[in-house]
Write a protein that holds these residues in place. Structure first.
Motif, PDB file in Angstrom:
ATOM      1  N   VAL A  86      47.466  32.800   7.010  1.00  0.00           N
ATOM      2  CA  VAL A  86      48.169  32.052   8.059  1.00  0.00           C
ATOM      3  C   VAL A  86      48.214  30.544   7.764  1.00  0.00           C
ATOM      4  O   VAL A  86      48.656  29.767   8.598  1.00  0.00           O
ATOM      5  N   GLY A  87      47.760  30.152   6.584  1.00  0.00           N
ATOM      6  CA  GLY A  87      47.877  28.760   6.168  1.00  0.00           C
ATOM      7  C   GLY A  87      46.805  27.825   6.673  1.00  0.00           C
ATOM      8  O   GLY A  87      46.981  26.618   6.627  1.00  0.00           O
ATOM      9  N   HIS A  88      45.680  28.359   7.120  1.00  0.00           N
ATOM     10  CA  HIS A  88      44.600  27.502   7.624  1.00  0.00           C
ATOM     11  C   HIS A  88      43.711  26.950   6.508  1.00  0.00           C
ATOM     12  O   HIS A  88      42.936  26.026   6.747  1.00  0.00           O
ATOM     13  N   ALA A  89      43.792  27.527   5.312  1.00  0.00           N
ATOM     14  CA  ALA A  89      42.888  27.152   4.219  1.00  0.00           C
ATOM     15  C   ALA A  89      43.564  26.210   3.232  1.00  0.00           C
ATOM     16  O   ALA A  89      44.674  26.470   2.764  1.00  0.00           O
ATOM     17  N   GLY A  90      42.873  25.148   2.899  1.00  0.00           N
ATOM     18  CA  GLY A  90      43.306  24.254   1.829  1.00  0.00           C
ATOM     19  C   GLY A  90      42.633  24.628   0.527  1.00  0.00           C
ATOM     20  O   GLY A  90      43.162  24.396  -0.556  1.00  0.00           O
ATOM     21  N   ILE A  91      41.443  25.228   0.658  1.00  0.00           N
ATOM     22  CA  ILE A  91      40.673  25.644  -0.512  1.00  0.00           C
ATOM     23  C   ILE A  91      39.726  26.770  -0.115  1.00  0.00           C
ATOM     24  O   ILE A  91      39.239  26.808   1.013  1.00  0.00           O
TER      25      ILE A  91
END
Length: 132
Positions: A86-91
């Motif tokens: 869902v696009g919450h992680a940058g890494i």
């Protein structure tokens, strides 16, 4: 795929959370191999060094003592995949990224989702950008 970690981390990554996934295959390993657990938790400092604030680092350690053979019974891994999706992680951080999932299907699915969502992957050896 690998280069200077600071060059790979962009402002768009830092706006999202860092997810530190911690797992060992058996409870026996958790109790006897405490150094591995400490090394995994220490990756939190790598995220800080790359620019994430402490409050943006999410530790997922609910799968300690569970095999990585399948994601079916690993609530933590399922949560990790969902957060990346869902696009919450940058890494995503893990001691050895290839051990995030022992099952090739689970591992490749996570890598594909990281590529689609422009999520970096970090282990002890470096930072990887699957979107390149």
């Amino acid at each position: 795929m690998k280069s200077d970690p600071h060059q790979k981390v962009q402002a768009s990554h830092l706006k999202r959370n860092a997810y530190l996934y911690i797992r060992q295959s058996t409870l026996r390993q958790v109790f006897e191999n405490t150094e591995s657990t400490k090394r995994q938790y220490a990756l939190r400092q790598r995220a800080v060094a790359l620019g994430w604030s402490e409050d943006r680092i999410i530790v997922i350690d609910s799968d300690l003592g569970q095999s990585g053979a399948s994601s079916a019974d690993r609530e933590g891994f399922q949560r990790l995949v969902a957060e990346v999706g869902v696009g919450h992680a940058g890494i995503v951080l893990g001691l050895e990224v290839s051990r995030l999932a022992r099952n090739s299907t689970d591992w490749h699915r996570l890598l594909e989702i990281c590529a689609i969502t422009d999520t970096l992957i970090l282990d002890e050896d470096g930072v990887y950008d699957r979107s390149c």
